[in-house]
Design an enzyme around this catalytic site. Sequence first.
Site, PDB file in Angstrom:
ATOM      1  N   HIS A  17       0.982  -1.264   0.164  1.00 35.66           N
ATOM      2  CA  HIS A  17       0.381   0.015  -0.019  1.00 35.66           C
ATOM      3  C   HIS A  17       0.855   1.183   0.019  1.00 35.66           C
ATOM      4  CE1 HIS A  17      -3.008  -3.139   1.798  1.00 35.66           C
ATOM      5  NE2 HIS A  17      -3.589  -2.049   1.046  1.00 35.66           N
ATOM      6  N   LYS A  41     -15.119  -8.601   4.975  1.00 33.37           N
ATOM      7  CA  LYS A  41     -14.281  -9.900   5.973  1.00 33.37           C
ATOM      8  C   LYS A  41     -14.613  -8.988   7.579  1.00 33.37           C
ATOM      9  CE  LYS A  41     -11.253 -11.855   2.821  1.00 33.37           C
ATOM     10  NZ  LYS A  41      -9.970 -12.335   2.604  1.00 33.37           N
ATOM     11  N   ARG A  88      -1.567  -6.259  -8.094  1.00 33.84           N
ATOM     12  CA  ARG A  88      -0.304  -7.703  -8.362  1.00 33.84           C
ATOM     13  C   ARG A  88      -0.839  -8.204  -9.053  1.00 33.84           C
ATOM     14  NH1 ARG A  88      -2.616  -7.543  -1.949  1.00 33.84           N
ATOM     15  NH2 ARG A  88      -4.705  -7.910  -3.679  1.00 33.84           N
ATOM     16  N   SER A 125      -3.430  -7.381   2.539  1.00 29.85           N
ATOM     17  CA  SER A 125      -3.572  -7.342   4.223  1.00 29.85           C
ATOM     18  C   SER A 125      -4.142  -9.117   4.888  1.00 29.85           C
ATOM     19  CB  SER A 125      -4.540  -7.050   4.279  1.00 29.85           C
ATOM     20  OG  SER A 125      -3.877  -5.367   3.628  1.00 29.85           O
TER      21      SER A 125
END
Length: 156
Positions: A17, A41, A88, A125
């Site tokens: 990030h 989540k 990514r 993350s």
Amino acid sequence: MTTALCPGSFDPPTLGHVDVLRRALHIFDKVVVGVVANPSKAPLFTLEERAALVDELFDGQIEVVGFDGLLVELASELGATALVKGLRESADWEYEIGMAHMNRHLTGIETVFLPTAAEYRFVSSSLVKEVWRLGGDVAALVPEPVMAALASKQEP
Ligand code: PNS
């Protein structure tokens, strides 16, 4: 004046990030991070904790706002020029391209994708939290304040 809106869960912020946000700062006059209040989540960190961590990492160079609701509405309120997302692997593309089209459909806002730095292309993350919960070493993947924040959660 150009403004990038960089949205995400940031639960927690990673060095991936940080890399994307630093590069956005080179391209846009202003960078605003939009921290989503209720990620898909259940988050490890509260909205306040996630926003404070991003703020601490950039020491006033970027603005940080929490938001709930439609991202494009926040973008309109801020007068954002574009949304900025890091990409990514190909799975990110599949996930992001649908949102980019939907957001452009809703208000016409463009999404700018920045390829994540090669050294962070495996860093998410979610994986950081999973490895940390299982006692693995994530120190090379997150900024130091995030390591301290993880330690304060004392899960492992
Ligand atoms: O870091 P994440 O969890 O991948 O971020 C996802 C996020 C926050 C960018 C996405 O869920 C989002 O934009 N949420 C806001 C609600 C919204 O506008 N949904 C429609 C997207 S097309």
